[in-house]
Design a protein around this motif. Structure first.
Motif, PDB file in Angstrom:
ATOM      1  N   THR A   7       0.986  -1.086   0.107  1.00 59.98           N
ATOM      2  CA  THR A   7      -0.034  -0.099  -0.065  1.00 59.98           C
ATOM      3  C   THR A   7       0.924   1.140  -0.106  1.00 59.98           C
ATOM      4  O   THR A   7       2.090   1.398   0.611  1.00 59.98           O
ATOM      5  CB  THR A   7      -0.846  -0.081   1.212  1.00 59.98           C
ATOM      6  N   LEU A   8       0.472   2.486  -0.605  1.00 59.96           N
ATOM      7  CA  LEU A   8       0.950   3.548  -0.666  1.00 59.96           C
ATOM      8  C   LEU A   8       0.239   4.609   0.215  1.00 59.96           C
ATOM      9  O   LEU A   8      -1.025   4.583   0.027  1.00 59.96           O
ATOM     10  CB  LEU A   8       1.108   4.102  -2.165  1.00 59.96           C
ATOM     11  N   GLU A   9       1.015   5.273   0.928  1.00 60.05           N
ATOM     12  CA  GLU A   9       0.050   6.249   1.630  1.00 60.05           C
ATOM     13  C   GLU A   9       0.974   7.844   1.948  1.00 60.05           C
ATOM     14  O   GLU A   9       2.009   7.812   1.614  1.00 60.05           O
ATOM     15  CB  GLU A   9      -0.007   5.659   3.194  1.00 60.05           C
ATOM     16  N   GLY A  10       0.233   8.606   2.185  1.00 63.98           N
ATOM     17  CA  GLY A  10       0.560   9.913   2.402  1.00 63.98           C
ATOM     18  C   GLY A  10      -0.477  11.071   2.237  1.00 63.98           C
ATOM     19  O   GLY A  10      -1.630  10.915   1.940  1.00 63.98           O
ATOM     20  N   ALA A  20       3.082   4.648  -7.939  1.00 71.29           N
ATOM     21  CA  ALA A  20       2.246   3.461  -8.135  1.00 71.29           C
ATOM     22  C   ALA A  20       2.330   2.985  -9.602  1.00 71.29           C
ATOM     23  O   ALA A  20       2.825   1.741  -9.745  1.00 71.29           O
ATOM     24  CB  ALA A  20       0.760   3.794  -8.043  1.00 71.29           C
ATOM     25  N   LYS A  21       2.413   3.932 -10.731  1.00 67.85           N
ATOM     26  CA  LYS A  21       2.431   3.323 -12.002  1.00 67.85           C
ATOM     27  C   LYS A  21       3.921   2.836 -12.237  1.00 67.85           C
ATOM     28  O   LYS A  21       4.178   1.899 -12.983  1.00 67.85           O
ATOM     29  CB  LYS A  21       2.153   4.565 -12.842  1.00 67.85           C
ATOM     30  N   SER A  22       5.015   3.525 -11.842  1.00 66.35           N
ATOM     31  CA  SER A  22       6.323   3.195 -11.861  1.00 66.35           C
ATOM     32  C   SER A  22       6.766   2.026 -11.479  1.00 66.35           C
ATOM     33  O   SER A  22       7.301   0.997 -11.809  1.00 66.35           O
ATOM     34  CB  SER A  22       7.389   4.012 -11.322  1.00 66.35           C
ATOM     35  N   LEU A  23       6.081   1.714 -10.126  1.00 64.27           N
ATOM     36  CA  LEU A  23       6.125   0.228  -9.434  1.00 64.27           C
ATOM     37  C   LEU A  23       5.747  -0.860 -10.121  1.00 64.27           C
ATOM     38  O   LEU A  23       6.107  -1.706 -10.263  1.00 64.27           O
ATOM     39  CB  LEU A  23       5.794   0.541  -7.902  1.00 64.27           C
ATOM     40  N   LYS A  24       4.576  -0.686 -10.787  1.00 66.14           N
ATOM     41  CA  LYS A  24       3.874  -1.555 -11.397  1.00 66.14           C
ATOM     42  C   LYS A  24       4.846  -2.075 -12.703  1.00 66.14           C
ATOM     43  O   LYS A  24       5.009  -3.103 -13.081  1.00 66.14           O
ATOM     44  CB  LYS A  24       2.480  -1.126 -12.064  1.00 66.14           C
ATOM     45  N   THR A  37      -4.658  -0.415  -7.704  1.00 66.73           N
ATOM     46  CA  THR A  37      -6.066  -0.184  -7.384  1.00 66.73           C
ATOM     47  C   THR A  37      -5.897   0.940  -6.267  1.00 66.73           C
ATOM     48  O   THR A  37      -4.898   1.341  -5.860  1.00 66.73           O
ATOM     49  CB  THR A  37      -6.736  -1.473  -6.689  1.00 66.73           C
ATOM     50  N   ARG A  38      -6.982   1.596  -5.883  1.00 62.81           N
ATOM     51  CA  ARG A  38      -7.204   2.838  -4.938  1.00 62.81           C
ATOM     52  C   ARG A  38      -8.395   2.693  -4.078  1.00 62.81           C
ATOM     53  O   ARG A  38      -9.237   2.105  -4.375  1.00 62.81           O
ATOM     54  CB  ARG A  38      -6.989   4.156  -5.730  1.00 62.81           C
ATOM     55  N   GLU A  39      -8.190   3.504  -2.987  1.00 59.61           N
ATOM     56  CA  GLU A  39      -9.771   3.488  -2.146  1.00 59.61           C
ATOM     57  C   GLU A  39      -9.824   5.053  -2.049  1.00 59.61           C
ATOM     58  O   GLU A  39      -8.610   5.925  -1.939  1.00 59.61           O
ATOM     59  CB  GLU A  39      -9.355   2.912  -0.884  1.00 59.61           C
ATOM     60  N   ILE A  84       0.676  -9.092  -7.584  1.00 62.58           N
ATOM     61  CA  ILE A  84       1.072  -8.084  -6.745  1.00 62.58           C
ATOM     62  C   ILE A  84      -0.162  -7.136  -6.767  1.00 62.58           C
ATOM     63  O   ILE A  84      -0.496  -6.575  -7.956  1.00 62.58           O
ATOM     64  CB  ILE A  84       2.442  -7.515  -7.064  1.00 62.58           C
ATOM     65  N   VAL A  85      -0.346  -6.811  -5.519  1.00 65.01           N
ATOM     66  CA  VAL A  85      -1.532  -5.811  -5.440  1.00 65.01           C
ATOM     67  C   VAL A  85      -0.744  -4.489  -4.952  1.00 65.01           C
ATOM     68  O   VAL A  85      -0.443  -4.471  -3.790  1.00 65.01           O
ATOM     69  CB  VAL A  85      -2.666  -6.171  -4.615  1.00 65.01           C
ATOM     70  N   ILE A  86      -0.810  -3.520  -5.791  1.00 59.05           N
ATOM     71  CA  ILE A  86      -0.342  -2.018  -5.245  1.00 59.05           C
ATOM     72  C   ILE A  86      -1.561  -1.284  -5.072  1.00 59.05           C
ATOM     73  O   ILE A  86      -2.306  -1.016  -5.878  1.00 59.05           O
ATOM     74  CB  ILE A  86       0.423  -1.272  -6.369  1.00 59.05           C
ATOM     75  N   CYS A  87      -1.920  -0.965  -3.819  1.00 61.50           N
ATOM     76  CA  CYS A  87      -3.012  -0.156  -3.360  1.00 61.50           C
ATOM     77  C   CYS A  87      -2.859   1.360  -2.907  1.00 61.50           C
ATOM     78  O   CYS A  87      -1.988   1.549  -1.944  1.00 61.50           O
ATOM     79  CB  CYS A  87      -3.918  -0.849  -2.484  1.00 61.50           C
ATOM     80  N   ASP A  88      -3.516   2.293  -3.606  1.00 63.51           N
ATOM     81  CA  ASP A  88      -2.996   3.639  -3.242  1.00 63.51           C
ATOM     82  C   ASP A  88      -4.320   4.040  -2.113  1.00 63.51           C
ATOM     83  O   ASP A  88      -5.371   4.306  -2.592  1.00 63.51           O
ATOM     84  CB  ASP A  88      -3.589   4.558  -4.693  1.00 63.51           C
TER      85      ASP A  88
END
Ligand code: TYD
Length: 197
Positions: A7-10, A20-24, A37-39, A84-88
């Motif tokens: 997850t990415l936070e801030g 998120a896009k670069s990591l993907k 994905t994002r919440e 791998i799930v990257i969640c914003d």
């Protein structure tokens, strides 16, 4: 088999979406299927960000409703497929925004976070730390929550840093005032150190 949940936070404007896009792309170049994905998401997102008036308690419960739907119908199935799930944003956003900044009780938030996720926790959380003023200056769109002002966003930042201090093994803090290439390099370094990609 289980995938990896990051997850990415801030604070608003910290640069999560770019990272998120670069990591993907990076994980895909390493041969790992990755989803972004994002919440909050879907129809609940519209309610949360565009309602003229929303009591704090309703805001909290809608965030958790969105999280529950997202976790059960999207995140868990993707992890079960070894992705791998990257969640914003995930539950640390609720701790920082609804808890620390809005001032809702932390024990209630902890219970609801746990209830909505069914106990799922990220394998790694990258906290992009930047001072609130710089973040607000950088954000591209303003919604109901990000319009809450500088003092509010300073409390959000404090909430995040407190969470990181409590769980340093899960939450890694990255200096997001650095150029985006440097933020990406740091994120990759942390990911490689802490996870097996
Ligand atoms: P987001 O689209 O990620 O905003 P940004 O791209 O500006 O970072 O999130 C929308 C807003 O929702 C943002 O102001 C943070 C807020 N939010 C909460 O207050 N609590 C939460 O639990 C979540 C997931 C988001």
């Amino acid at each position: 088999m289980r995938g990896i949940f990051i997850t990415l936070e801030g604070v608003d404007g910290c640069g999560k979406s770019t990272l998120a896009k670069s990591l993907k792309s990076y994980f895909e170049s390493r041969g790992r299927e990755t989803v972004l994905t994002r919440e909050p998401r879907g129809k609940i997102r519209e309610l949360l960000l565009n309602s003229k008036e929303l009591p704090d308690a309703a805001e909290l419960l809608l965030m958790e409703a969105s999280r529950s739907e997202h976790t059960e119908t999207f995140i868990k199935p993707a992890l079960a497929e070894n992705k791998i799930v990257i969640c914003d944003r995930y539950f640390d956003s609720t701790t920082a925004y609804q808890g620390c900044a809005r001032g809702l009780k932390s024990d209630i938030i902890e219970v609801l976070n746990n209830f909505a996720t069914g106990g799922l926790k990220p394998d790694l959380t990258l906290l992009l730390d930047i001072d609130a003023e710089t973040g607000l200056g950088r954000q591209d769109g303003i919604d109901r929550i990000s319009a809450s002002g500088l003092a509010f966003m300073e409390k959000v930042r404090r909430g995040y840093l407190d969470a990181a201090a409590k769980e340093p093994e899960r939450i890694a803090v990255i200096d997001a005032s650095e150029p985006k290439e440097k933020v990406f390099d740091e994120a990759v370094k942390i990911t490689e150190e802490r996870l097996t990609i």
